[in-house]
Design a protein around this motif. Structure first.
Motif, short mmCIF file in Angstrom:
data_model
loop_
_atom_site.label_atom_id
_atom_site.label_comp_id
_atom_site.label_asym_id
_atom_site.label_seq_id
_atom_site.Cartn_x
_atom_site.Cartn_y
_atom_site.Cartn_z
N GLY A 34 0.88 -1.05 0.10
CA GLY A 34 -0.21 0.13 -0.21
C GLY A 34 0.27 1.27 -0.05
O GLY A 34 0.82 1.91 -0.72
N LEU A 35 2.15 1.18 0.95
CA LEU A 35 2.74 2.43 0.62
C LEU A 35 3.26 2.75 -0.71
O LEU A 35 3.10 3.87 -1.41
N CYS A 219 1.46 -3.43 10.74
CA CYS A 219 2.01 -2.13 10.83
C CYS A 219 3.13 -2.21 11.17
O CYS A 219 3.89 -0.88 9.75
N ALA A 220 3.84 -2.31 11.89
CA ALA A 220 5.38 -1.95 12.70
C ALA A 220 6.43 -2.11 11.45
O ALA A 220 7.48 -2.28 10.93
N LEU A 221 6.04 -3.77 10.53
CA LEU A 221 6.74 -4.23 9.85
C LEU A 221 6.37 -4.06 8.36
O LEU A 221 7.40 -2.94 7.74
N GLY A 225 9.85 -2.44 6.44
CA GLY A 225 9.56 -3.07 5.11
C GLY A 225 9.28 -2.16 3.35
O GLY A 225 9.96 -2.69 2.45
N ALA A 226 9.01 -0.74 3.90
CA ALA A 226 8.56 -0.43 2.38
C ALA A 226 9.72 0.85 2.40
O ALA A 226 10.34 0.71 1.07
N PRO A 227 10.29 1.06 2.93
CA PRO A 227 11.72 1.91 2.29
C PRO A 227 12.78 0.51 1.19
O PRO A 227 13.35 0.39 1.08
N ARG A 228 12.81 -0.78 2.37
CA ARG A 228 13.53 -1.74 1.66
C ARG A 228 13.24 -1.74 0.44
O ARG A 228 13.71 -2.61 -0.45
N LEU A 229 11.98 -2.21 0.83
CA LEU A 229 11.48 -2.65 -0.87
C LEU A 229 11.53 -1.88 -1.52
O LEU A 229 11.50 -2.20 -2.98
N PHE A 243 12.41 6.98 -7.00
CA PHE A 243 11.49 6.21 -6.80
C PHE A 243 11.78 6.34 -4.88
O PHE A 243 13.04 5.47 -4.51
N GLY A 244 10.52 6.32 -4.37
CA GLY A 244 10.93 6.67 -3.38
C GLY A 244 9.71 6.48 -1.60
O GLY A 244 8.14 6.61 -2.73
N ILE A 245 9.17 6.09 -0.74
CA ILE A 245 8.00 5.78 0.34
C ILE A 245 7.89 7.47 0.39
O ILE A 245 8.96 7.49 1.46
#
Length: 696
Positions: A34-35, A219-221, A225-229, A243-245
């Motif tokens: 989603g992020l 949600c904490a995970l 994880g979003a920036p790493r993805l 591209f970034g979150i």
């Protein structure tokens, strides 16, 4: 009630651990996706680069626009041109006469150092006038970035959908199996005076507690994880380098409440069954699998299975080209997978009995698996999901690209193919160029078709083996066009109105030949007169032309087989990475489900295993039986998964045949075998460890 629920959560934390981890992981992945989606939709604004110092940019036309009908009104429809048109020479001279003009990167746009209002007045409708952040439209990157973001949006949406699908499935099946193991407990509660409603509310309360804690952890995970993805997507060329979150918050709300809803949905059906357990269940000493397929589950599974099969047949008959699209071969198999998984309890027994195993141990493994239907089905179902997804996604992608490569090779008699930019003509060879044409689709839309411009129709017709449905390709000239069956007007002799690649037109061309649709690359074809700006990028030659003569064209000379393999690879690295991302998530869920189910199931078999020891069985024999049952359950899941894959790939093959395209169906045995192998290892370990402890 609250005391009972809390006591149950503390006492059975190990049983809830697998569901909690699966749910937290699902929420984490959904939040991460989603992020990522939010970042593709609301991408950060970037500063213009090409004309950063110029306050105004004058840009040539980069789209073709026509009037169409939208209901009772007239509206405009636009399609991007392959190459932006240069700024008119006379207009450029007028601009230079009044202001300072800067150029950069080509003649399609110029920077103007003058007042925007005055520049607009001078330019009129001869070109586009861009100011502020609109100047980004003159950069080369925004077009590529926009395409990359659209592809990334599709990938993350698909991954999020698969995550939700698999997490709901795993959590629901885990809760259902846990309830089946607690029949005696529920019987004792009923004996103590608990009503069916109280039993149901207890289970739903447990699910709510598990859901809230797991969703919060997820949600904490996701935030972690979003920036790493994002970094993985950029490194894998799936996203632009910038591209970034972003800072969107709705993915956290979506992930959290989806997690709680999934937990409650997974527990709801199980709670209804738990409420039906009578007091006499407390007296049972053996787990007898009766009523393994309730009517509601049977109806839902049958309905999903029939719906999935009907959609496959309907799509094959009416729109076979849809089967070649990633969205279709990703979503349709999920209906079949869910249907078969829901019906697994009635499919397990016949499949288990059909798999003949040697020796007394093999017979015991087979009969135990066939008798303990719930346990076997609970292990087989997640394996079915993983194997079917691996086979369907990777198999469909490989089959489509293989069909495209085979089609490209079959459509030419050429022995040699030369590719490159601005190739020089070769006597005796057929030269073509990449171009586009635009045509109205009915009265409501403007459609862009990738086309090829044929320099010598006679030479082209001698070498081509196109799937001609009607007409003759050799009749192509400057006043005609070759179309495919996708076109609205596709009768030989009929006239169509088209716009050329530079936006000029409309011109009226006569249809001289109609081609089968194929995999989507069949036509249209025009002559260079209707392909302004196109340069020869492919030359095909028969055996009569020497390779040395072809080398003088200035490009890369390959045999036709080498050219087909190079221009239609098995699967692009980006697509393959996206599919592996989806399958990796499914495999993680399967591992969690297998470990949780087998640890629970084997841990409650102490009495059964003790009886085998009393009957003379050694510890090693008991371990062989227990692990053999786990392996057999995995094998049953793999067989059912392969059956679902075969149905999907069979429909794809029928669709290719209906499109008159080569049928090149490919089963990814390596990926399927690896997925089944991982499942087998996890299943054996998860069954052997508690069995070893119980037989000490």
């Amino acid at each position: 009630m609250l005391t009972v629920v809390l006591s149950g959560l503390r006492a059975r934390w190990a049983a809830f651990l697998g569901s909690s981890v699966a749910l937290a992981l699902g929420v984490g992945l959904l939040t991460t996706m989603g992020l990522g989606l939010a970042s593709t939709i609301d991408a950060p604004e970037r500063e213009p680069r090409r004309f950063a110092s110029a306050p105004v940019v004058v840009k040539g036309r980069d789209a073709v626009t026509v009037d169409v009908r939208r209901g009772p009104d007239t509206a405009s429809a636009s399609q991007k041109l392959d190459r932006p048109q240069p700024v008119d020479i006379e207009l450029l001279a007028e601009l230079k006469a009044r202001w300072t003009v800067t150029t950069s990167g080509g003649p399609d746009a110029v920077g103007v150092h003058g007042p925007a209002t005055e520049v607009r007045t001078l330019v009129g409708d001869r070109a586009q006038v861009l100011t502020g952040n609109d100047r980004l439209r003159a950069d080369a990157e925004p077009e590529r970035d926009a395409e990359a973001l659209v592809a990334l949006n599709s990938l993350l949406g698909t991954a999020g959908g698969v995550t939700t699908f698999v997490s709901v499935f795993v959590v629901a099946s885990t809760f259902a199996f846990a309830v089946a193991l607690r029949r005696r407990e529920f019987g004792l509660l009923r004996t103590a005076g608990a009503t069916p409603g109280q039993v149901r509310r207890m289970l739903l309360a447990e699910a709510t507690g598990v859901g809230i804690l797991s969703a919060a952890a997820g949600c904490a995970l996701g935030a972690w994880g979003a920036p790493r993805l994002a970094r993985v997507l950029v490194d894998g060329d799936l996203a632009p380098e910038w591209f970034g979150i972003g800072d969107a918050t709705w993915p956290y709300h979506l992930g959290f409440w989806t997690g709680v809803t999934v937990a409650l949905a997974g527990a709801f059906a199980a709670s209804r069954r738990a409420g039906k357990v009578g007091p006499t269940a407390a007296l049972r000493e053996a787990d007898v699998d009766t009523d393994v397929l309730p009517l509601g589950r049977a109806l839902l599974g049958t309905g999903l299975l029939l719906t999935g099969a009907a959609l496959l047949v309907w799509t094959t008959v009416t729109e076979p080209s849809e089967l070649l699209k990633r969205k279709t071969y990703t979503t349709l198999p999920m209906l079949l997978i869910t249907g078969v998984a829901l019906l697994a309890p009635v499919l397990v027994r016949p499949v288990a009995r059909a798999l003949r195993l040697p020796g007394a141990t093999g017979m015991l493994v087979r009969e135990n698996s066939a008798a303990a239907v719930r346990r076997t089905a609970a292990v087989a179902a997640p394996v079915l999901v993983t194997v079917a997804l691996a086979g369907s996604l990777l198999g469909s992608a490989a089959s489509v690209t293989s069909a495209k490569a085979a089609e490209a090779r079959e459509q030419t008699r050429a022995e040699w193919v030369v590719t490159g930019e601005e190739l020089r003509p070769v006597p005796g060879a057929s030269a073509t160029a990449t171009t586009s044409v635009f045509v109205r689709d009915g009265a409501e839309a403007l459609v862009k078709y990738g086309a090829r411009a044929v320099s010598d129709p006679a030479a082209f017709a001698d070498l081509a083996r196109l799937p001609v449905v009607a007409g003759d390709v050799a009749d192509l000239d400057d006043r005609s066009i070759v179309v495919n069956e996708e076109w609205e007007r596709r009768t030989v002799g009929e006239r169509v109105e088209v716009w050329r690649a530079d936006g000029s037109g409309p011109v009226t061309l006569r249809v001289v030949a109609v081609l089968a649709l194929g995999t989507g690359d069949n036509g249209p074809y025009v002559t260079p007169a209707n392909a302004p700006g196109a340069t020869v990028d492919r030359i095909e030659a028969g055996p009569g032309v020497a390779p040395e003569a072809l080398a003088a064209a200035g490009g890369t000379v390959r045999t036709a087989e080498q050219w087909a393999a190079a221009t239609h690879p098995s699967t692009s690295p980006q697509v393959r990475m996206g599919l592996l991302l989806v399958l990796g998530m499914a495999l993680v869920y399967t591992v969690i489900a297998l470990a949780n189910t087998l640890l629970m199931a084997t841990s409650v078999r102490g009495g059964e295993l003790a009886s085998l020891r009393l009957a003379g069985a050694t510890r090693s024999q008991i371990l062989r039986v227990v692990t053999g049952e786990a392996v057999l359950a995995v094998a049953i899941g793999a067989v059912l998964g392969l059956a679902v894959t075969a149905v999907g790939l069979g429909a794809l093959g029928a669709g290719l045949a209906a499109l008159s395209a080569p049928v090149a169906v490919s089963m990814p045995w390596g990926a399927v075998g690896a997925a089944a192998g991982v499942c087998g290892v996890i299943a054996v370990a998860s069954a052997a460890l508690p069995a070893w402890r119980l037989t000490r």
